[in-house]
Design an enzyme around this catalytic site. Structure first.
Site, short mmCIF file in Angstrom:
data_model
loop_
_atom_site.label_atom_id
_atom_site.label_comp_id
_atom_site.label_asym_id
_atom_site.label_seq_id
_atom_site.Cartn_x
_atom_site.Cartn_y
_atom_site.Cartn_z
N MET A 36 -87.92 44.85 81.65
CA MET A 36 -87.49 46.23 81.41
C MET A 36 -86.03 46.41 81.81
O MET A 36 -85.55 47.54 81.96
CB MET A 36 -88.39 47.21 82.18
CG MET A 36 -89.83 47.18 81.68
SD MET A 36 -90.74 48.71 81.98
CE MET A 36 -90.60 48.85 83.74
N GLY A 37 -85.32 45.29 82.00
CA GLY A 37 -83.89 45.38 82.28
C GLY A 37 -83.58 45.68 83.74
O GLY A 37 -84.43 45.53 84.60
N ALA A 38 -82.30 46.12 83.99
CA ALA A 38 -81.78 46.25 85.36
C ALA A 38 -82.03 44.92 86.07
O ALA A 38 -82.64 44.85 87.14
CB ALA A 38 -82.42 47.43 86.10
N ALA A 41 -81.99 38.78 90.46
CA ALA A 41 -82.22 37.32 90.58
C ALA A 41 -83.67 36.92 90.28
O ALA A 41 -83.92 35.79 89.87
CB ALA A 41 -81.81 36.85 91.96
N HIS A 43 -85.58 38.22 87.85
CA HIS A 43 -85.64 38.05 86.40
C HIS A 43 -84.94 36.74 85.99
O HIS A 43 -85.40 36.01 85.11
CB HIS A 43 -84.92 39.20 85.69
CG HIS A 43 -85.55 40.55 85.90
ND1 HIS A 43 -84.93 41.55 86.60
CD2 HIS A 43 -86.72 41.07 85.46
CE1 HIS A 43 -85.69 42.64 86.58
NE2 HIS A 43 -86.78 42.38 85.91
N ARG A 193 -86.65 48.65 91.02
CA ARG A 193 -86.86 49.93 91.73
C ARG A 193 -86.28 49.93 93.14
O ARG A 193 -86.18 51.00 93.75
CB ARG A 193 -88.36 50.26 91.78
CG ARG A 193 -88.92 50.66 90.42
CD ARG A 193 -90.32 51.26 90.53
NE ARG A 193 -90.75 51.87 89.29
CZ ARG A 193 -91.50 51.27 88.36
NH1 ARG A 193 -91.91 50.04 88.53
NH2 ARG A 193 -91.83 51.91 87.25
#
Ligand code: AMP
Length: 289
Positions: A36-38, A41, A43, A193
Site C-alpha cells: 500500500m506504499g509509504a 525497509a 517492504h 503506520r
C-alpha cells in the site's frame, strides 16, 4: 537512494499485462510484491527477496479502500508514489504498478472474495470486512499480473495465511512466499503506520516487541498460556497502550487458538497506542522444539 533513479510505471491493467506479456515472450519469470506504499525497509526486504526468486519484479502500490473500515484511516493513510517509485527502482524492482481506485473497482463491481476459517479471530474480528477486502484485492492483483511468485510479509501473518488459503482454494497458479518481519533497532516492527506515532509514543511502541519476546520465553519455559497472555496485555496497558484488541497464542499453521504449548505456535497482538493501531507477532516454540 540513487538520484534520478526511475522505474517503469503501469497505471492500468492493460499496461501491466502488456509488460508482463513482453517478459513472458522473452522467457523471463515474474514476481509480484503487493503493497500500500509509504515504503520502508520492510517492504524493500520483500523486493530483494522477490529479486532472488524471479527475473522481473513488479511492486504494486495501491491503498485499497475495501480493506479499511468506515472509521479507519483510509484517507489519512500516507501516500507518496514518487518517493516509492524511486525506492523501488533503487532496490532493483522493474515495474511499479500504480492503479487508480476506478481501475481496480470499476463502477458496478460487485464480486468480493471471502475466505472463511483463517479470516476469523484476531484482526478478522477486530476489523470486520478487512480480510474480505484484502482477499479481493490480492486475488485481483494475482489475476492481473499472473506472476510465478508473490511475496508477503509475516508482519501481517494472518493475512499471509488468508492469501495462502485463497490461492490454494481458487487454484491460482502462483507460489506464495512469506518474508520475515523487519524491525527497527529497538524491536518495533516497521510499518507505514509508525509515521502516526508522536515523539512521546515512539519509545513506548517498542515495548510491544519486548513484551512479546518476554512472553514467548515464559511460554517456552512452561508458563500457562492464559496467564502469560493476560499478563502481557496488562504489561502493555501499564506501558502506556490505550487498549489491546487481542493478545493471543495461535497455532502457527491453522491459526486455531492454543491453550497448551505442545507444537509451534505464534503469539499475536494488536493494540492501540493513542490513535495508532499497532500489530506484531512472534514465533513461540515449546522448550527443546
Ligand atoms: P502494506 O504496505 O502495509 O500493505 O504491506 C505490504 C507488504 O509488506 C505486506 O506483505 C506486509 O506484510 C509487508 N510488510 C510490511 N511491513 C513489514 C515489515 N516490517 N517486515 C516485513 N514485511 C513487512
Amino acid at each position: 537512494m540513487t538520484q534520478g533513479n526511475s522505474c517503469a510505471v503501469a497505471r492500468s491493467v492493460a499496461d501491466l499485462r502488456a509488460r508482463v506479456r513482453d517478459w513472458r515472450a522473452a522467457g523471463l519469470t515474474v514476481a509480484l510484491v503487493p503493497t500500500m506504499g509509504a515504503l520502508h525497509a520492510g517492504h524493500m526486504s520483500l523486493v530483494r527477496l522477490a529479486l532472488t526468486k524471479a527475473d522481473r519484479v513488479v511492486v504494486s502500490v495501491f491503498v485499497n479502500p475495501t480493506q479499511f473500515g468506515p472509521n479507519e484511516d483510509f484517507s489519512a493513510y500516507p501516500r507518496q508514489p514518487e518517493q516509492d517509485s524511486a525506492a523501488i527502482a533503487a532496490a532493483g524492482g522493474h515495474l511499479v504498478y500504480l492503479p487508480t481506485v476506478e481501475e481496480m473497482y470499476p463502477a458496478g463491481a460487485s464480486t468480493m472474495v471471502e475466505v472463511s476459517g483463517v479470516s476469523s479471530g484476531l484482526c478478522g474480528d477486530a476489523r470486520p470486512g478487512h480480510f474480505r477486502g484484502v482477499a479481493t484485492i490480492v486475488t485481483k492483483l494475482l489475476l492481473q499480473a499472473l506472476p510465478d511468485v508473490a511475496v508477503f510479509g509475516e508482519k501481517d501473518f494472518q493475512q499471509l495465511m488468508v492469501i495462502r488459503r485463497l490461492v490454494r482454494d481458487l487454484d491460482i497458479p502462483v507460489e506464495i512466499i512469506g518474508a520475515p518481519i523487519v524491525r527497527e533497532a529497538d524491536g518495533l516492527a516497521m510499518s507505514s503506520r509508525n509515521a502516526y506515532l508522536s515523539a512521546e509514543e515512539r519509545p513506548v511502541a517498542a515495548r510491544i516487541h519486548a513484551i512479546l519476546t518476554g512472553t514467548a520465553a515464559a511460554l517456552a519455559q512452561g508458563k500457562p498460556v492464559a496467564a502469560a497472555c493476560s499478563d502481557a496485555a496488562t504489561a502493555l496497558l501499564a506501558s502506556g497502550f490505550r487498549s489491546v484488541d487481542y493478545l493471543e497464542l495461535r497455532d502457527a499453521e491453522t491459526l486455531a487458538p492454543v491453550t497448551e504449548l505442545t507444537r509451534p505456535a505464534r503469539l499475536f497482538v494488536a493494540a492501540f497506542l493513542g490513535r495508532t493501531r499497532l500489530i506484531d507477532n512472534v514465533d513461540v516454540r515449546p522448550a527443546g522444539a
